[in-house]
Enzyme design. Structure first.
Site, PDB file in Angstrom:
ATOM      1  N   ASN A   1      -1.013  -1.093   7.690  1.00 41.27           N
ATOM      2  CA  ASN A   1      -2.406  -1.465   7.968  1.00 41.27           C
ATOM      3  C   ASN A   1      -3.002  -2.471   6.981  1.00 41.27           C
ATOM      4  O   ASN A   1      -4.018  -3.095   7.280  1.00 41.27           O
ATOM      5  CB  ASN A   1      -3.289  -0.209   8.074  1.00 41.27           C
ATOM      6  CG  ASN A   1      -3.428   0.530   6.772  1.00 41.27           C
ATOM      7  OD1 ASN A   1      -2.558   0.445   5.910  1.00 41.27           O
ATOM      8  ND2 ASN A   1      -4.520   1.249   6.609  1.00 41.27           N
TER       9      ASN A   1
ATOM     10  N   GLU B   1      -0.411   6.875  -2.667  1.00 42.00           N
ATOM     11  CA  GLU B   1      -1.717   6.822  -2.000  1.00 42.00           C
ATOM     12  C   GLU B   1      -1.439   7.138  -0.540  1.00 42.00           C
ATOM     13  O   GLU B   1      -0.794   6.359   0.156  1.00 42.00           O
ATOM     14  CB  GLU B   1      -2.370   5.448  -2.169  1.00 42.00           C
ATOM     15  CG  GLU B   1      -2.678   5.071  -3.616  1.00 42.00           C
ATOM     16  CD  GLU B   1      -3.717   5.949  -4.304  1.00 42.00           C
ATOM     17  OE1 GLU B   1      -4.411   6.730  -3.617  1.00 42.00           O
ATOM     18  OE2 GLU B   1      -3.825   5.878  -5.547  1.00 42.00           O
TER      19      GLU B   1
ATOM     20  N   CYS C   1      -7.025   4.411   5.800  1.00 41.66           N
ATOM     21  CA  CYS C   1      -6.961   5.733   5.159  1.00 41.66           C
ATOM     22  C   CYS C   1      -8.359   6.241   4.866  1.00 41.66           C
ATOM     23  O   CYS C   1      -8.613   7.446   4.899  1.00 41.66           O
ATOM     24  CB  CYS C   1      -6.144   5.652   3.877  1.00 41.66           C
ATOM     25  SG  CYS C   1      -6.789   4.505   2.668  1.00 41.66           S
TER      26      CYS C   1
HETATM   27  P1  NAP Z   1       4.364   5.359   6.854  1.00 46.05           P
HETATM   28  O1  NAP Z   1       4.986   5.537   8.172  1.00 46.05           O
HETATM   29  O2  NAP Z   1       4.407   6.478   5.895  1.00 46.05           O
HETATM   30  O3  NAP Z   1       5.090   4.054   6.221  1.00 46.05           O
HETATM   31  C1  NAP Z   1       4.677   3.528   4.985  1.00 46.05           C
HETATM   32  C2  NAP Z   1       5.833   2.757   4.359  1.00 46.05           C
HETATM   33  O4  NAP Z   1       6.873   3.660   4.013  1.00 46.05           O
HETATM   34  C3  NAP Z   1       6.475   1.731   5.290  1.00 46.05           C
HETATM   35  O5  NAP Z   1       6.833   0.604   4.532  1.00 46.05           O
HETATM   36  C4  NAP Z   1       7.704   2.468   5.784  1.00 46.05           C
HETATM   37  O6  NAP Z   1       8.723   1.611   6.226  1.00 46.05           O
HETATM   38  C5  NAP Z   1       8.110   3.189   4.524  1.00 46.05           C
HETATM   39  N1  NAP Z   1       8.995   4.330   4.697  1.00 46.05           N
HETATM   40  C6  NAP Z   1       9.198   5.098   5.787  1.00 46.05           C
HETATM   41  N2  NAP Z   1      10.109   6.070   5.510  1.00 46.05           N
HETATM   42  C7  NAP Z   1      10.456   5.907   4.214  1.00 46.05           C
HETATM   43  C8  NAP Z   1      11.347   6.598   3.335  1.00 46.05           C
HETATM   44  N3  NAP Z   1      12.085   7.649   3.709  1.00 46.05           N
HETATM   45  N4  NAP Z   1      11.453   6.168   2.071  1.00 46.05           N
HETATM   46  C9  NAP Z   1      10.751   5.104   1.647  1.00 46.05           C
HETATM   47  N5  NAP Z   1       9.895   4.405   2.438  1.00 46.05           N
HETATM   48  C10 NAP Z   1       9.758   4.810   3.694  1.00 46.05           C
HETATM   49  O7  NAP Z   1       2.827   4.935   6.972  1.00 46.05           O
HETATM   50  P2  NAP Z   1       2.139   3.846   7.913  1.00 46.05           P
HETATM   51  O8  NAP Z   1       2.179   4.338   9.305  1.00 46.05           O
HETATM   52  O9  NAP Z   1       2.689   2.501   7.611  1.00 46.05           O
HETATM   53  O10 NAP Z   1       0.630   3.866   7.362  1.00 46.05           O
HETATM   54  C11 NAP Z   1      -0.326   4.770   7.821  1.00 46.05           C
HETATM   55  C12 NAP Z   1      -0.518   5.909   6.850  1.00 46.05           C
HETATM   56  O11 NAP Z   1      -0.729   5.418   5.539  1.00 46.05           O
HETATM   57  C13 NAP Z   1      -1.760   6.753   7.156  1.00 46.05           C
HETATM   58  O12 NAP Z   1      -1.467   8.111   6.969  1.00 46.05           O
HETATM   59  C14 NAP Z   1      -2.778   6.273   6.128  1.00 46.05           C
HETATM   60  O13 NAP Z   1      -3.795   7.202   5.850  1.00 46.05           O
HETATM   61  C15 NAP Z   1      -1.903   5.998   4.968  1.00 46.05           C
HETATM   62  N6  NAP Z   1      -2.541   5.037   4.062  1.00 46.05           N
HETATM   63  C16 NAP Z   1      -3.053   5.499   2.885  1.00 46.05           C
HETATM   64  C17 NAP Z   1      -3.704   4.628   2.026  1.00 46.05           C
HETATM   65  C18 NAP Z   1      -4.294   5.095   0.719  1.00 46.05           C
HETATM   66  O14 NAP Z   1      -4.574   4.242  -0.115  1.00 46.05           O
HETATM   67  N7  NAP Z   1      -4.515   6.374   0.499  1.00 46.05           N
HETATM   68  C19 NAP Z   1      -3.822   3.292   2.374  1.00 46.05           C
HETATM   69  C20 NAP Z   1      -3.286   2.851   3.588  1.00 46.05           C
HETATM   70  C21 NAP Z   1      -2.639   3.734   4.424  1.00 46.05           C
HETATM   71  P3  NAP Z   1       8.924   1.320   7.806  1.00 46.05           P
HETATM   72  O15 NAP Z   1       7.708   0.616   8.259  1.00 46.05           O
HETATM   73  O16 NAP Z   1      10.134   0.495   7.836  1.00 46.05           O
HETATM   74  O17 NAP Z   1       9.102   2.660   8.459  1.00 46.05           O
HETATM   75  O1  G3H Z   2      -6.103   2.202   4.557  1.00 44.13           O
HETATM   76  C1  G3H Z   2      -6.363   2.448   3.396  1.00 44.13           C
HETATM   77  C2  G3H Z   2      -6.977   1.479   2.512  1.00 44.13           C
HETATM   78  O2  G3H Z   2      -6.692   1.781   1.170  1.00 44.13           O
HETATM   79  C3  G3H Z   2      -8.449   1.458   2.769  1.00 44.13           C
HETATM   80  O3  G3H Z   2      -9.043   0.398   2.150  1.00 44.13           O
HETATM   81  O4  G3H Z   2     -11.401   1.194   2.317  1.00 44.13           O
HETATM   82  O5  G3H Z   2     -10.874  -1.167   1.772  1.00 44.13           O
HETATM   83  O6  G3H Z   2     -10.442  -0.297   4.070  1.00 44.13           O
HETATM   84  P1  G3H Z   2     -10.523   0.016   2.599  1.00 44.13           P
END
Ligand code: NAP
Ligand code: G3H
Length: 485
Positions: free
Chosen positions: A163, A259, A293
């Site tokens: 994202n 995160e 997130c």
């Molecule tokens: P995701 O499916 O967990 O993927 C995140 C990253 O991890 C991608 O680069 C993915 O690669 C990689 N990955 C997947 N399996 C892995 C493994 N076994 N080992 C190492 N890396 C691996 O998350 P997403 O769908 O991209 O993002 C959405 C989620 O992120 C939501 O839950 C959101 O809340 C969270 N998020 C949190 C924050 C925060 O700052 N707290 C910010 C943004 C997003 P691939 O794409 O190749 O699978």
């Molecule tokens: O998706 C998670 C990002 O850390 C959120 O950043 O609050 O600036 O959209 P933002």
């Protein structure tokens, strides 16, 4: 177009030792538009041997980079920021095409990234160590002089989510580099092209060969291998709580910053300015279709507040523009069909269990229209699960204490908002909320980017934010002089 980043068939390569290289596996991953399925490009699926090579190369490059004067590091980062500003439109268009983020938010992501990197460079210029004199402690003497400086950890593995593939990659890379580390970037597969453009900017800005290398490939295939690799000295991961938890379990010896997901609550009190609150919540919950997130993911309010707030929210939600991210819209198709199916599952569950549908529950393939539920109860999945889509539940509570209780019963602990004009009530609630950050009279949000940003419980580990990230990716080095004076 950045030279050699991809060929005419839109086959993108990885940055290795300052050059763009193809994988010897000949395995490519197709990246298609979330809007119309059109092919955006193909990325390499690297092998384990290529991961080894990329890490070995970046470690070799790290020997010189750790010794590179800070003014040279900051000069390169400032150049990166300048190039990002200059190439903003081009990179924003890649974001629009690849992750379906609306154009305005895509431009904002690139500009924010340039600002982030510039701020990091400026902070680097003022980073100093300290000296301590031994005579402050009983029995000590001035003969002991302690010099404390911060040194790099080594090679940082940066893993970014789909994202914010530019900003959440850069917010790991820039502080790591300023701290003297080298970086291996593993971009999200959907978002990899945007991440590779970012790497191309660092390369073009004159970052020495091997200081930043990239590896593309499915996380499910190379993820476990790279996070358990002995050459990785720090893992800086942003993504889902499930993958974050998995990494914690398998990477026992490597320090981590995580995160992760959230279920941010907005607690609205009777005295709040409800028009402003409604505007803030709609922006917070639905921008980029809730794929953030920090999106508002539940509202907790008494009957008195909810009765007034619901019509205001309804009006604003129904005015949101829905459609193509190239146009001025808020609601865009979700990243893929699987995500839309998941969100639809949450909607169906709420409908079956008797939530009041205020607006929405309309779907065209992976485009989910903005949906608001009232009278959501704690037996419904939408009360607890992170949709990462445009669905917002209102849970009616009897009082502030019940709101705090329900907020804290979540497995997540990223942010929460409290809307009230009463500062004492705001603090009463804020002090009890089990989250990393409480926003008083604002929606949850990560920025300004030099503020600390963190999640607790299933929402993360460690603190981001420019200075905090530099701190996390460096360690103290202490030299004690025993003087003969
Ligand atoms: P995701 O499916 O967990 O993927 C995140 C990253 O991890 C991608 O680069 C993915 O690669 C990689 N990955 C997947 N399996 C892995 C493994 N076994 N080992 C190492 N890396 C691996 O998350 P997403 O769908 O991209 O993002 C959405 C989620 O992120 C939501 O839950 C959101 O809340 C969270 N998020 C949190 C924050 C925060 O700052 N707290 C910010 C943004 C997003 P691939 O794409 O190749 O699978
Ligand atoms: O998706 C998670 C990002 O850390 C959120 O950043 O609050 O600036 O959209 P933002």
């Amino acid at each position: 177009m950045f030279k050699n980043l991809c060929n005419e068939e839109k086959i993108y390569k990885n940055l290795y030792n300052g050059e763009w290289v193809e994988s010897s596996t000949n395995k490519l991953i197709e990246v298609k538009s979330p809007v119309d399925g059109q092919l955006i490009g193909k990325i390499q699926a690297v092998s384990k041997e290529e991961v080894d090579k990329a890490i070995a190369n970046t470690k070799e490059a790290g020997k010189a980079w750790a010794k590179t004067p800070m003014y040279e590091r900051t000069k390169i980062l400032n150049k990166v920021a300048e190039l990002l500003d200059a190439r903003c439109e081009e990179i924003a268009d890649i974001l629009v095409a690849e992750i379906g983020k609306d154009k305005r938010s895509s431009v904002s992501e690139v500009k924010r990234t340039a600002d982030y990197i510039r701020f990091t460079a400026n902070l680097g210029e003022s980073l100093e160590g300290e000296s301590l004199s031994g005579d402050r402690f009983p029995g000590g003497s001035k003969k002991k002089l302690c010099l404390v400086e911060r040194v790099p950890l080594g090679t940082v593995l940066a893993i970014a989510p789909f994202n914010y593939p530019v900003n959440l990659a850069a917010s790991k890379i820039a502080p790591a580099l300023i701290g003297g580390n080298t970086v291996l970037l593993k971009p999200p597969s959907q978002g990899a092209i945007s991440g590779l453009y970012l790497a191309a900017v660092f390369n073009e800005a004159g970052l020495p060969k091997g200081v930043l290398n990239t590896i593309t490939g499915k996380g499910s295939e190379i993820g476990d291998y790279v996070v358990t690799h002995p050459g990785i000295d720090f893992i800086n991961f942003t993504g889902s709580s499930d993958v974050g938890q998995h990494i914690t379990e398998i990477s026992s010896k490597t320090p981590l910053m995580l995160e992760l997901g959230g279920k941010d609550a907005a607690i609205v009190l009777e005295d709040a300015d409800l028009e402003n609150v409604a505007e803030d919540i709609v922006l917070g919950a639905y921008s980029y279709s809730g794929q953030r997130c920090t999106a508002v993911k539940r509202i907790l309010a008494t009957n008195e507040v909810a009765d007034k707030l619901v019509p205001m929210l309804k009006e604003k939600i129904e005015a949101l523009k829905v459609g193509n991210p190239n146009e001025d819209v808020t609601i865009v198709p979700l990243i893929d069909d699987k995500s839309a199916d998941f969100v639809q599952g949450l909607i169906d569950d709420a409908m079956e269990k008797g939530a009041t549908l205020v607006t929405g529950n309309k779907r065209e393939k992976n485009l989910i229209y903005p949906t608001l539920f009232d009278n959501v109860t704690v037996d419904m999945r939408i009360a607890w699960e992170e949709p990462f889509g445009p669905v917002l539940p209102i849970i009616r509570v009897k009082d502030v204490d019940e709101a705090i209780d329900i907020a804290n019963r979540s497995e997540y602990g990223l942010q929460s908002s409290v809307f009230t004009k009463d500062i004492n009530k705001a603090f009463y609630i804020a002090k009890q909320l089990e989250v990393g950050v409480v926003q008083i009279n604002n929606k949850p949000e990560r920025g300004p980017d030099h503020f600390p940003f963190l999640g607790v419980k299933a929402s993360g580990m460690g603190t981001q934010g420019i200075g905090y990230s530099i701190e996390a990716m460096t360690r103290h080095k202490v030299i004690v002089m025993n003087l003969d004076i």
